[in-house]
Design an enzyme around this catalytic site. Sequence first.
Site, PDB file in Angstrom:
ATOM      1  N   HIS A 157       0.820  -1.225   0.000  1.00  0.00           N
ATOM      2  CA  HIS A 157       0.000   0.000   0.000  1.00  0.00           C
ATOM      3  C   HIS A 157       0.846   1.264   0.000  1.00  0.00           C
ATOM      4  O   HIS A 157       0.345   2.346  -0.308  1.00  0.00           O
ATOM      5  CB  HIS A 157      -0.922   0.005   1.221  1.00  0.00           C
ATOM      6  N   ASP A 365       3.446   9.395  -0.901  1.00  0.00           N
ATOM      7  CA  ASP A 365       2.268   8.617  -0.505  1.00  0.00           C
ATOM      8  C   ASP A 365       2.045   7.526  -1.548  1.00  0.00           C
ATOM      9  O   ASP A 365       2.160   7.792  -2.755  1.00  0.00           O
ATOM     10  CB  ASP A 365       1.034   9.543  -0.451  1.00  0.00           C
TER      11      ASP A 365
HETATM   12  C1  GDG Z   1      -2.224   3.812   3.236  1.00  0.00           C
HETATM   13  C2  GDG Z   1      -1.184   4.457   2.300  1.00  0.00           C
HETATM   14  C3  GDG Z   1      -2.865   4.401   0.457  1.00  0.00           C
HETATM   15  C4  GDG Z   1      -8.353  10.103   7.607  1.00  0.00           C
HETATM   16  N1  GDG Z   1      -8.627  10.911   8.659  1.00  0.00           N
HETATM   17  C5  GDG Z   1      -9.826  10.558   9.098  1.00  0.00           C
HETATM   18  C6  GDG Z   1     -10.283   9.504   8.312  1.00  0.00           C
HETATM   19  N2  GDG Z   1      -9.371   9.241   7.411  1.00  0.00           N
HETATM   20  C7  GDG Z   1      -9.528   8.248   6.341  1.00  0.00           C
HETATM   21  C8  GDG Z   1      -9.648   8.917   4.998  1.00  0.00           C
HETATM   22  C9  GDG Z   1      -9.165   7.824   4.072  1.00  0.00           C
HETATM   23  C10 GDG Z   1      -8.135   7.124   4.925  1.00  0.00           C
HETATM   24  O1  GDG Z   1      -8.412   7.422   6.285  1.00  0.00           O
HETATM   25  C11 GDG Z   1      -6.726   7.626   4.641  1.00  0.00           C
HETATM   26  O2  GDG Z   1      -6.279   7.009   3.493  1.00  0.00           O
HETATM   27  P1  GDG Z   1      -5.002   7.483   2.714  1.00  0.00           P
HETATM   28  O3  GDG Z   1      -4.946   6.738   1.451  1.00  0.00           O
HETATM   29  O4  GDG Z   1      -5.077   8.957   2.511  1.00  0.00           O
HETATM   30  O5  GDG Z   1      -3.726   7.229   3.651  1.00  0.00           O
HETATM   31  P2  GDG Z   1      -3.108   6.077   4.651  1.00  0.00           P
HETATM   32  O6  GDG Z   1      -3.914   5.914   5.865  1.00  0.00           O
HETATM   33  O7  GDG Z   1      -1.691   6.504   4.870  1.00  0.00           O
HETATM   34  O8  GDG Z   1      -3.167   4.725   3.810  1.00  0.00           O
HETATM   35  C12 GDG Z   1      -1.865   5.275   1.211  1.00  0.00           C
HETATM   36  C13 GDG Z   1      -3.771   3.653   1.405  1.00  0.00           C
HETATM   37  O9  GDG Z   1      -3.034   2.933   2.402  1.00  0.00           O
HETATM   38  C14 GDG Z   1      -4.642   2.644   0.661  1.00  0.00           C
HETATM   39  O10 GDG Z   1      -3.869   1.779  -0.076  1.00  0.00           O
HETATM   40  O11 GDG Z   1      -3.654   5.227  -0.369  1.00  0.00           O
HETATM   41  O12 GDG Z   1      -0.915   5.788   0.315  1.00  0.00           O
HETATM   42  O13 GDG Z   1      -0.277   5.268   3.047  1.00  0.00           O
HETATM   43  O14 GDG Z   1     -10.180   6.929   3.768  1.00  0.00           O
HETATM   44  O15 GDG Z   1     -10.975   9.316   4.802  1.00  0.00           O
HETATM   45  N3  GDG Z   1     -11.452   8.901   8.494  1.00  0.00           N
HETATM   46  C15 GDG Z   1     -12.216   9.352   9.514  1.00  0.00           C
HETATM   47  N4  GDG Z   1     -11.842  10.383  10.318  1.00  0.00           N
HETATM   48  C16 GDG Z   1     -10.647  11.010  10.152  1.00  0.00           C
HETATM   49  O16 GDG Z   1     -10.332  11.947  10.903  1.00  0.00           O
HETATM   50  N5  GDG Z   1     -13.382   8.767   9.739  1.00  0.00           N
END
Ligand code: GDG
Length: 481
Positions: A157, A365
């Site tokens: 990921h 990322d």
């Molecule tokens: C890893 C990889 C890759 C965030 N803050 C809150 C919240 N979130 C949710 C978002 C989104 C998720 O968490 C974050 O996803 P990301 O993709 O931006 O980042 P990572 O957590 O680092 O994920 C990344 C991912 O895996 C999938 O393969 O894209 O590159 O690092 O869904 O909405 N959700 C809630 N409250 C928050 O304050 N409910």
Amino acid sequence: MGRLVVVSNRVADPRKPAAGGLAVALGEVLRNTGGLWFGWSGAIADGGTPGEGELRLQQAGVVTLATVDLCRADHDAYYGGYSNGVLWPVFHYRLDLADFDGPGIDGYRRVNRLFARRLVPLLRPDDVVWVHDYHLIPLAAELRAAGCGQRIGFFLHIPMPPSQVFAAIPQHEWLTRALFAYDVVGFQSCTDLGHFVEHARRSAGAKPADEHRLQAFGRRLHAQAFPIGIDVDEFERLGRAREAREAYVTTRDEYARRRLLIGVDRLDYSKGIPQRIRAFRELLARHPGNRHSATLIQIASPSREGVEAYAEIRAELERLCGAVNGDFGDLDWMPVRYIHRTVARRRLPGLYRAARVGVITPLRDGMNLVAKEYVASQDAADPGVLVLSRFTGAAEQLTEALLVNPYDIHGTAEALQQALDMPLTERQARHDALLHCIREHDVHRWCADFLAALDASFAGSLGHHGRVRRQRRSEPPPATG
Ligand code: GDG
């Protein structure tokens, strides 16, 4: 295809909303297919024995959750030590933050072996096993050593760094060999895939077997980019529901005279939040027309609070936000609203929709799902603008966003100004293209494409399809320190 068995560090009830990209995506996959989800329970058993942990089974709708507790020593070495103290920083190109001298590698290997021991008795011969992320790179090698001939795929990921960066990990050769125990290895982007192929070629003499396959260590590995997406329909439904609408109306009313920018991230040094705050400060300094008007809402949900680098970034952010508010704010205007809390998922689409600009500027990322959620939440008649770091996997797909270099504070500030000034027709045209793209590459396609590749892969060993010879346990990694 047989039953789907998903293995990831953490397991979450797929019926409940999750924060964190991996949990959100896997919850969506398993809710549709059913199956088994195996991983760490999240519990730390104080006084437990290293390499041991009780297995618990629990039914959550169509999904069986199988979890193992970890003792303190295993947790600290495997999770805080090697996974998040070595692999996470190096894979995000942060050699300066990696603790190569720590004792984590032994615990990393021990926990992977424990997971394999607990998982093997649960497996059926026709299961398809899908392992996720950097915590579990050696899991397939452990399963193979225990005689598992099932198809086993791995999805990374996070980014795959260039060979020269990856090679800084003292155990990089062992990690590369471990990846060849899988049948399919998936990456977020073509850039990541290219880095892996180059590293496998250089360090293991891997040879291309055909379009997607590499040959090394007596095995054939299917390696491909499978960009992860979101469930666009589900997110749109969430946006139409009461809580999102309320969040939208409240935010819009509260900031009626302001133009909102929003950032939503786990609080992590890879997300570039301090650079973002500096760029916003630069925007206010260089374009005074934004004073008393532009407001940045930055939601930073708490993450890995036991790891030292995370405490440091938290303190830095509080300092930076305080300085912007102190220097520019007024009685009736606070330029930055910094929220160090997890906001309910049901409210997120409303917040995204209320914001004229989505500011997604990680330093590095794998993909970044927030960028896609921001696009899915917009009103097509009057959409906001996505400002996106070119160093995200998402930037390979979302080329109609305003792409920025987050290290370039001045350039990012100018892109924010361009986003705030963008005429409606241009916003609509860009949003149309972005929405089309995230629909094309949604989470269902990600899952279907990966599982189709896994289904089509012949058993990775060069032996007979479906029959994997029992292998000797993989070589232990070289000792560190
Ligand atoms: C890893 C990889 C890759 C965030 N803050 C809150 C919240 N979130 C949710 C978002 C989104 C998720 O968490 C974050 O996803 P990301 O993709 O931006 O980042 P990572 O957590 O680092 O994920 C990344 C991912 O895996 C999938 O393969 O894209 O590159 O690092 O869904 O909405 N959700 C809630 N409250 C928050 O304050 N409910």
